[in-house]
Design a protein around this motif. Structure first.
Motif, PDB file in Angstrom:
ATOM      1  N   SER A 292      35.761  47.741  77.095  1.00 59.59           N
ATOM      2  CA  SER A 292      35.708  48.762  76.052  1.00 59.59           C
ATOM      3  C   SER A 292      36.493  48.321  74.816  1.00 59.59           C
ATOM      4  CB  SER A 292      36.278  50.077  76.584  1.00 59.59           C
ATOM      5  OG  SER A 292      36.304  51.051  75.564  1.00 59.59           O
ATOM      6  N   ALA A 293      37.640  47.675  75.036  1.00 59.74           N
ATOM      7  CA  ALA A 293      38.437  47.169  73.911  1.00 59.74           C
ATOM      8  C   ALA A 293      37.661  46.112  73.134  1.00 59.74           C
ATOM      9  CB  ALA A 293      39.759  46.599  74.416  1.00 59.74           C
ATOM     10  N   ASN A 294      36.920  45.268  73.847  1.00 60.06           N
ATOM     11  CA  ASN A 294      36.131  44.247  73.164  1.00 60.06           C
ATOM     12  C   ASN A 294      34.990  44.860  72.365  1.00 60.06           C
ATOM     13  OD1 ASN A 294      37.711  42.156  74.079  1.00 60.06           O
ATOM     14  ND2 ASN A 294      36.376  41.616  75.787  1.00 60.06           N
ATOM     15  N   ILE A 295      34.406  45.930  72.868  1.00 60.10           N
ATOM     16  CA  ILE A 295      33.366  46.629  72.101  1.00 60.10           C
ATOM     17  C   ILE A 295      33.959  47.209  70.823  1.00 60.10           C
ATOM     18  CG2 ILE A 295      31.831  48.631  72.112  1.00 60.10           C
ATOM     19  CD1 ILE A 295      31.373  48.108  75.099  1.00 60.10           C
ATOM     20  N   ARG A 296      35.156  47.769  70.910  1.00 60.55           N
ATOM     21  CA  ARG A 296      35.829  48.273  69.708  1.00 60.55           C
ATOM     22  C   ARG A 296      36.144  47.142  68.735  1.00 60.55           C
ATOM     23  NH1 ARG A 296      38.287  53.410  70.323  1.00 60.55           N
ATOM     24  NH2 ARG A 296      37.806  54.378  72.338  1.00 60.55           N
ATOM     25  N   ALA A 297      36.550  45.981  69.303  1.00 58.32           N
ATOM     26  CA  ALA A 297      36.828  44.831  68.442  1.00 58.32           C
ATOM     27  C   ALA A 297      35.563  44.402  67.711  1.00 58.32           C
ATOM     28  CB  ALA A 297      37.370  43.671  69.274  1.00 58.32           C
ATOM     29  N   ARG A 298      34.433  44.483  68.377  1.00 53.67           N
ATOM     30  CA  ARG A 298      33.179  44.138  67.728  1.00 53.67           C
ATOM     31  C   ARG A 298      32.877  45.102  66.582  1.00 53.67           C
ATOM     32  NH1 ARG A 298      27.990  45.531  67.355  1.00 53.67           N
ATOM     33  NH2 ARG A 298      26.530  43.829  66.889  1.00 53.67           N
ATOM     34  N   GLU A 299      33.188  46.367  66.761  1.00 53.74           N
ATOM     35  CA  GLU A 299      32.966  47.330  65.672  1.00 53.74           C
ATOM     36  C   GLU A 299      33.791  46.959  64.444  1.00 53.74           C
ATOM     37  OE1 GLU A 299      33.556  51.295  67.041  1.00 53.74           O
ATOM     38  OE2 GLU A 299      31.575  51.366  67.997  1.00 53.74           O
ATOM     39  N   ALA A 300      35.031  46.507  64.680  1.00 56.73           N
ATOM     40  CA  ALA A 300      35.860  46.058  63.561  1.00 56.73           C
ATOM     41  C   ALA A 300      35.238  44.840  62.892  1.00 56.73           C
ATOM     42  CB  ALA A 300      37.263  45.745  64.050  1.00 56.73           C
ATOM     43  N   ALA A 301      34.685  43.943  63.724  1.00 60.27           N
ATOM     44  CA  ALA A 301      34.035  42.757  63.180  1.00 60.27           C
ATOM     45  C   ALA A 301      32.775  43.119  62.415  1.00 60.27           C
ATOM     46  CB  ALA A 301      33.704  41.788  64.308  1.00 60.27           C
ATOM     47  N   VAL A 302      32.039  44.120  62.887  1.00 63.55           N
ATOM     48  CA  VAL A 302      30.826  44.574  62.192  1.00 63.55           C
ATOM     49  C   VAL A 302      31.178  45.107  60.805  1.00 63.55           C
ATOM     50  CG1 VAL A 302      29.073  46.398  62.180  1.00 63.55           C
ATOM     51  CG2 VAL A 302      29.430  45.033  64.234  1.00 63.55           C
ATOM     52  N   ALA A 303      32.248  45.897  60.718  1.00 65.89           N
ATOM     53  CA  ALA A 303      32.664  46.429  59.419  1.00 65.89           C
ATOM     54  C   ALA A 303      33.016  45.301  58.455  1.00 65.89           C
ATOM     55  CB  ALA A 303      33.854  47.366  59.607  1.00 65.89           C
ATOM     56  N   PHE A 304      33.711  44.302  58.977  1.00 67.40           N
ATOM     57  CA  PHE A 304      34.066  43.146  58.146  1.00 67.40           C
ATOM     58  C   PHE A 304      32.811  42.385  57.725  1.00 67.40           C
ATOM     59  CE2 PHE A 304      35.032  38.618  57.811  1.00 67.40           C
ATOM     60  CZ  PHE A 304      36.054  38.614  56.875  1.00 67.40           C
ATOM     61  N   TYR A 305      31.884  42.195  58.660  1.00 69.09           N
ATOM     62  CA  TYR A 305      30.670  41.447  58.354  1.00 69.09           C
ATOM     63  C   TYR A 305      29.825  42.166  57.308  1.00 69.09           C
ATOM     64  CZ  TYR A 305      26.252  39.052  58.807  1.00 69.09           C
ATOM     65  OH  TYR A 305      25.104  38.352  58.528  1.00 69.09           O
ATOM     66  N   ASN A 306      29.743  43.474  57.416  1.00 66.56           N
ATOM     67  CA  ASN A 306      28.949  44.221  56.445  1.00 66.56           C
ATOM     68  C   ASN A 306      29.512  44.060  55.035  1.00 66.56           C
ATOM     69  OD1 ASN A 306      27.115  45.147  58.324  1.00 66.56           O
ATOM     70  ND2 ASN A 306      28.239  47.031  58.740  1.00 66.56           N
ATOM     71  N   GLU A 307      30.814  44.009  54.921  1.00 63.99           N
ATOM     72  CA  GLU A 307      31.433  43.757  53.614  1.00 63.99           C
ATOM     73  C   GLU A 307      31.161  42.321  53.176  1.00 63.99           C
ATOM     74  OE1 GLU A 307      35.912  43.557  51.583  1.00 63.99           O
ATOM     75  OE2 GLU A 307      35.612  44.581  53.505  1.00 63.99           O
ATOM     76  N   LEU A 308      31.281  41.408  54.126  1.00 62.09           N
ATOM     77  CA  LEU A 308      31.057  39.995  53.842  1.00 62.09           C
ATOM     78  C   LEU A 308      29.631  39.736  53.355  1.00 62.09           C
ATOM     79  CD1 LEU A 308      32.353  37.081  54.259  1.00 62.09           C
ATOM     80  CD2 LEU A 308      31.250  37.116  56.510  1.00 62.09           C
ATOM     81  N   SER A 309      28.665  40.413  53.957  1.00 60.33           N
ATOM     82  CA  SER A 309      27.258  40.150  53.654  1.00 60.33           C
ATOM     83  C   SER A 309      26.842  40.616  52.270  1.00 60.33           C
ATOM     84  CB  SER A 309      26.365  40.810  54.708  1.00 60.33           C
ATOM     85  OG  SER A 309      26.489  42.226  54.637  1.00 60.33           O
ATOM     86  N   GLN A 310      27.661  41.439  51.662  1.00 55.88           N
ATOM     87  CA  GLN A 310      27.324  41.914  50.325  1.00 55.88           C
ATOM     88  C   GLN A 310      27.732  40.935  49.232  1.00 55.88           C
ATOM     89  OE1 GLN A 310      25.446  44.682  50.204  1.00 55.88           O
ATOM     90  NE2 GLN A 310      25.657  44.621  52.443  1.00 55.88           N
ATOM     91  N   LYS A 311      28.479  39.919  49.604  1.00 58.43           N
ATOM     92  CA  LYS A 311      28.959  38.958  48.620  1.00 58.43           C
ATOM     93  C   LYS A 311      27.865  37.932  48.295  1.00 58.43           C
ATOM     94  CE  LYS A 311      33.133  40.710  48.636  1.00 58.43           C
ATOM     95  NZ  LYS A 311      33.686  41.422  47.473  1.00 58.43           N
ATOM     96  N   ALA A 312      27.834  37.533  47.061  1.00 58.93           N
ATOM     97  CA  ALA A 312      26.888  36.507  46.630  1.00 58.93           C
ATOM     98  C   ALA A 312      27.638  35.459  45.819  1.00 58.93           C
ATOM     99  CB  ALA A 312      25.753  37.131  45.802  1.00 58.93           C
ATOM    100  N   PRO A 313      27.375  34.174  46.066  1.00 60.54           N
ATOM    101  CA  PRO A 313      26.468  33.663  47.105  1.00 60.54           C
ATOM    102  C   PRO A 313      27.095  33.773  48.484  1.00 60.54           C
ATOM    103  CG  PRO A 313      27.568  31.854  46.010  1.00 60.54           C
ATOM    104  CD  PRO A 313      27.983  33.088  45.269  1.00 60.54           C
ATOM    105  N   PHE A 314      26.227  33.911  49.482  1.00 60.78           N
ATOM    106  CA  PHE A 314      26.677  34.048  50.861  1.00 60.78           C
ATOM    107  C   PHE A 314      26.814  32.650  51.459  1.00 60.78           C
ATOM    108  CE2 PHE A 314      25.939  35.122  55.411  1.00 60.78           C
ATOM    109  CZ  PHE A 314      26.951  36.048  55.552  1.00 60.78           C
ATOM    110  N   LYS A 315      28.046  32.148  51.564  1.00 63.98           N
ATOM    111  CA  LYS A 315      28.283  30.803  52.066  1.00 63.98           C
ATOM    112  C   LYS A 315      29.541  30.789  52.931  1.00 63.98           C
ATOM    113  CE  LYS A 315      30.535  29.515  47.705  1.00 63.98           C
ATOM    114  NZ  LYS A 315      30.542  28.540  46.588  1.00 63.98           N
ATOM    115  N   ALA A 316      29.824  29.622  53.504  1.00 65.22           N
ATOM    116  CA  ALA A 316      30.935  29.527  54.457  1.00 65.22           C
ATOM    117  C   ALA A 316      32.259  29.939  53.814  1.00 65.22           C
ATOM    118  CB  ALA A 316      31.026  28.114  55.021  1.00 65.22           C
TER     119      ALA A 316
END
Length: 555
Positions: A292-316
């Protein structure tokens, strides 16, 4: 622009179905999100089956299903990525063949199958909805699971069509096969092992240089990668997970039910002994809290990724920028190969499957759930494969050269011995006498049969399958030809072939007949499927992939 990833509830649906999906948390990425369709390649064609083109998206869907199958079978990470791609191809191939035969598994038939398969035997209630909820929470798709079940039902019908009726295998035929497979061999052999001939190998600069030139690819330094990553530790959410767990009013009943479903043998201590019930219950609760803790950690990662994906250009490097803005540390791995487990990512088995997606259109992964939290990976550096200069690998080349030459010398000696044995036995001498005359050791082999899977007492280098092939081509009193092997080879002398006793045959025949009928009835289907797959354009398209012909697999 990349779409955002939907968050999933952290409600502990898992507690109902941990018996089925306890190892799912090591997931190589949520399916069906934005990265899977980027770059316009998902609608491309990739090989064909019977002249009908295969959509690359179908391969990607099947690849996800292959990952899901591994986790259902508790074998996550056990399959190399290349083999998983081949499995995905065979899944798609099976779908084409099922459709071409006019086999249609209806929704009604599938629903009835699922109701029966996922019924809890202790309560009579279906566990399917709870299982789907847990799969969704870790990024899997219900449609992938349904596709696997539907394919399995279709393949079963297809196998029935192409199989031989079991009754066609008569007891008489089964008895003959049993006697053949259990005929006991007594033999001796002279082994010619390359290491015994190392002292006879002469190393010259010219020969060594030619050896290296002809085998440059053997000494190539493989392609390596450097990843940057942000880790979202599951440990940060243990307290919240434990609090939610503790707040469940029927927690004890659920744990009791789960303990009963999984059985005592599913809870083993370090010495392999079953745990006492209180310890097993504690382990279930600990597993539940961690997952369950790992699922919550994934939710935190999803929030970060959604912010990350809005950046342009999308690179490493975007990972570094956004992580810096949020005060999150970015870790960097040492260079590692596809088969390596990089330091720092020990909690993320099977990183190679994530590498595949990073080599495609996106250099940044979606959230990947590991055993200790969630990760977002970025491909920082790709180091091409290279061939080192000769001097830097001289010692290794010399060792390989001496090994090859010694094996060649062993094989030459073995072939000469075989010629001598053949002539000597024809002249009335024994196998042992010829060996003694050449100062060679004769080894009496442990007895074995075609059905044997082991033969205790064989030297570690000896291969039982090769010995079987040599022995069962001979009659008692005959010496075989020289049999080549990786270490050199051997010459075998057959002393006796002994049939199983009538009593042994009578006792074993009922079970053997049943197994033989089942094995034989499905053989035509297996042969047909293998033959059709081997000549399909899809198999050729999925042969070891090159840069110019690659599949971008879902993360």
């Amino acid at each position: 622009m990349i779409g955002t990833i939907r968050k999933h509830s952290a409600v502990l649906w898992w507690i109902i179905v941990v018996a089925v999906i306890v190892s799912f948390v090591v997931w190589t990425g949520p399916a069906g999100t934005a990265l899977g369709g980027r770059g316009g390649r998902s609608q491309g064609e990739y090989g064909d089956v019977d002249g009908r083109p295969v959509k690359q998206s179908a391969i990607q869907d099947a690849y996800r299903q292959a990952q899901l199958r591994e986790r259902l079978q508790r074998s996550q990470g056990s399959m190399p990525d290349e083999a998983r791609v081949q499995m995905a191809g065979q899944m798609v191939f099976a779908d084409f063949k099922i459709a071409s035969m006019g086999i249609d598994v209806s929704d009604e038939a599938l629903a009835a199958f699922i109701r029966d398969r996922y019924k809890d035997p202790s309560t009579g209630q279906s566990r399917y909805k709870a299982l789907v909820a847990e799969l969704t929470a870790i990024g899997a798709r219900e449609e992938d699971m349904l596709a696997m079940e539907r394919r399995g039902m279709g393949q079963s019908v297809l196998a029935d069509i192409l199989s031989i009726p079991e009754a066609l295998i008569t007891p008489r035929e089964a008895e003959q096969d049993y006697r053949r497979e259990h005929e006991e061999i007594t033999a001796s052999a002279v082994f010619f092992v390359g290491s015994n001939y190392l002292s006879k190998v002469t190393v010259t600069p010219e020969a060594l240089g030619r050896f290296f030139t002809n085998r440059m690819s053997t000494y190539q330094v493989p392609e390596k990668f450097v990843l940057s990553y942000v880790r979202f530790p599951g440990s940060n959410h243990l307290a919240a997970a434990e609090a939610e767990l503790a707040g469940m009013p029927d927690l004890t009943n659920r744990l009791e039910k789960l303990y009963a479903q999984r059985g005592t043998n599913d809870f083993i201590d370090d010495k392999g002994a079953p745990l006492a019930k209180p310890a097993a219950m504690a382990r279930i609760r600990q597993e539940a809290t961690r997952e369950s803790a790992n699922i919550r950690a994934r939710e935190a990662a999803v929030a970060f990724y959604n912010e990350l994906s809005q950046k342009a250009p999308f690179k490493a490097d975007t990972l570094d920028v956004v992580a810096g803005q949020r005060g999150l540390p970015v870790q960097i791995t040492q260079p590692f190969g596809r088969a390596d487990s990089p330091m720092g990512l020990e909690g993320l088995p099977g990183v190679g499957s994530s590498i595949e997606s990073l080599l495609g259109e996106s250099p940044v992964s979606e959230p990947v759930v590991g055993t200790d939290g969630a990760y977002i990976l970025a491909l920082k550096v790709r180091i091409p494969a290279s061939t080192p200069p000769f001097e830097s690998v001289r010692a290794r080349v010399t060792e390989d050269f001496r090994r090859q030459e010694s094996i060649s010398a062993a094989r030459t000696a073995g072939q000469a011995f075989h010629a001598a044995v053949t002539n000597a036995i024809a002249a009335g001498k024994t196998f042992a006498e010829v060996a003694a005359g050449q100062r060679l050791s004769v080894m009496d082999l442990p007895s074995f049969s075609l059905s044997s899977t082991t033969a205790p007492g064989l030297p570690s280098f000896a291969d039982l399958s090769s010995l079987k092939n040599a022995a069962f081509a001979l009659q008692a009193g005959q010496a075989g030809g020289f049999s080549f092997s990786g270490y050199g080879g051997f010459v075998l002398f057959l002393k006796e072939r002994k049939q199983p006793s009538a009593e042994a045959v009578k006792a074993a025949l009922p079970d053997y007949l049943k197994e033989r009928r089942s094995r034989t009835s499905r053989a035509p289907f297996v042969q047909w499927f293998t033959s059709e797959w081997e000549k399909s354009g899809l198999r050729l398209a999925l042969e070891p992939r090159r840069e110019t012909n690659s599949i971008s697999m879902p993360n």
